[in-house]
Write a protein that holds these residues in place. Structure first.
Motif, short mmCIF file in Angstrom:
data_model
loop_
_atom_site.label_atom_id
_atom_site.label_comp_id
_atom_site.label_asym_id
_atom_site.label_seq_id
_atom_site.Cartn_x
_atom_site.Cartn_y
_atom_site.Cartn_z
N ILE A 282 -17.73 0.34 73.77
CA ILE A 282 -16.96 -0.84 73.35
C ILE A 282 -16.53 -1.64 74.58
O ILE A 282 -16.65 -2.87 74.63
CB ILE A 282 -15.74 -0.43 72.51
CG1 ILE A 282 -16.21 0.13 71.15
CG2 ILE A 282 -14.78 -1.62 72.31
CD1 ILE A 282 -15.08 0.62 70.25
N LYS A 283 -16.04 -0.91 75.60
CA LYS A 283 -15.59 -1.58 76.82
C LYS A 283 -16.73 -2.36 77.48
O LYS A 283 -16.55 -3.50 77.92
CB LYS A 283 -15.05 -0.54 77.81
CG LYS A 283 -13.66 -0.06 77.47
CD LYS A 283 -12.68 -1.17 77.75
CE LYS A 283 -11.26 -0.71 77.68
NZ LYS A 283 -10.33 -1.84 77.91
N ALA A 286 -17.68 -5.41 75.50
CA ALA A 286 -16.63 -6.42 75.59
C ALA A 286 -16.67 -7.11 76.96
O ALA A 286 -16.51 -8.32 77.05
CB ALA A 286 -15.27 -5.78 75.34
N GLU A 293 -13.26 -6.80 71.88
CA GLU A 293 -12.80 -5.43 72.10
C GLU A 293 -11.78 -4.98 71.05
O GLU A 293 -11.89 -3.89 70.46
CB GLU A 293 -12.19 -5.30 73.50
CG GLU A 293 -11.63 -3.90 73.75
CD GLU A 293 -11.08 -3.72 75.15
OE1 GLU A 293 -11.51 -4.45 76.07
OE2 GLU A 293 -10.22 -2.86 75.32
#
Ligand code: PBG
Length: 327
Positions: A282-283, A286, A293
């Motif tokens: 996810i990081k 993002a 995020e």
């Protein structure tokens, strides 16, 4: 009733209606926040593969746990990074009453008594081989490892741990730990069992964080095969029968079917571990501007509740709790 009298969209008309009919909700009490601890003073080290996550020395870990508490988090799960010179094949340092884990538990319990402190119980951070058990001729010994894990659990209980969390996947360890805690005078110390822990590639960033990657081979003779779900149910039922107070499924999103199956098979609370690789994905997306995020975080977390999880160990614990408080 059929269309046009039945219209599913009526219940989606406004934010208020959607809020009223939401089947699941997130709450800061759902989250368990992992905390990585390292030796030293005033240390706050970034972890390359886990953006915005840090290893703290005990003094700064206390500040970190206080701020988690301010965000509404009720539980932390502690992991320690052990210096190489203290690692061996039998987990000697894991039993040191003055070891980093034991000191961390004492300090956090004293400074923030309401916080529920859980400790990781496994040999890999202490192992010169990076394995969760004692190694002999390239094999991971089960029963000899279980003995050490039971003593390690008592040592954590002595330091003040509220729960021990065995993450090793040896057979019979929950029963052995429960018995050792009872005999040691710790009937109130709980066990959160990593019951269905898969041999997963998604632990990669965590192994960077703790310098705990296996030195040879892989963990497939003890961690589970991703192809299996009935086996996960059996593991969870075995752990419940041996005295686990909470059972856990790990990793998270790729194993939601396992969370559901385990939820239906046991009566104890079910936790899920939203692991380091899931956080990193996810990081990374993002950072590239490919995903939002916050939305990706909340959608992942609610999926765990929908699948039947009662508790979620997640590196997003603080961020999610803060978001829930402000909305
Ligand atoms: C080690 C342990 C691991 C994790 C928690 N405890 C890694 C492993 O089994 O190799 C993974 C956590 C994560 O990836 O977030 N016993």
């Amino acid at each position: 009733m059929n269309f046009p009298y039945a219209r599913g969209r009526r219940l989606r008309t406004s934010p208020s209606i959607r809020e009223m009919v939401a089947e699941h909700r997130l709450h800061p009490s759902d989250f368990i926040a992992p905390v990585f601890i390292t030796e030293g003073k005033k240390v706050k080290e970034p972890i390359l593969s886990m953006p915005d996550y840090f290893r703290y020395s005990v003094d700064l870990a206390i500040d970190e746990v206080k701020s988690l508490q301010d965000a509404g988090i009720r539980s932390v799960l502690l992991f320690v990074k052990v210096p190489d010179e203290l690692k061996d094949n039998s987990g000697t340092e894991a039993l040191n009453s003055g070891g980093l884990m034991q000191r961390s538990v004492q300090a956090i319990r004293k400074a923030i008594p309401e916080m529920v402190v859980m400790t990781d119980v496994a040999l890999d951070p202490y192992s010169s081989f990076g394995h969760d058990g004692i190694v002999e001729d390239g094999r991971i010994l089960n029963d000899a490892t279980v003995e050490v894990l039971a003593r390690m659990s008592v040592s954590h209980a002595e330091a003040g741990a509220n729960f021990v969390a065995p993450s090793d996947m040896m057979d019979g360890r929950i029963g052995a730990i429960r018995e050792a805690l009872e005999n040691g005078g710790f009937p109130d110390t709980g066990i959160m069992a990593y019951s269905a822990k898969y041999a997963s590639v998604f632990y990669g960033p965590f192994r960077d964080a703790l310098d705990s990657a296996p030195g040879f081979g892989d963990k497939k003779t003890y961690q589970m095969d991703p192809r299996n779900v009935r086996e996960a149910v059996r593991e969870a039922m075995t752990d419940e029968a041996e005295g686990a107070d909470i059972v856990m499924v790990k990793p998270g999103l790729p194993y939601l079917d396992v969370v559901r199956a385990v939820r239906e098979a046991v009566d104890v609370p079910v936790a899920v571990y939203h692991v380091s690789g899931e956080y990193a994905m996810i990081k990374a997306a993002a950072e590239k501007g490919w995903l939002d995020e916050e939305q990706a975080m909340l959608e992942s977390l609610i999926a765990f509740k929908r699948a039947g999880a009662d508790l979620i160990a997640t590196y997003f614990a603080r961020k999610a709790a803060q978001k829930l408080k402000s909305s």
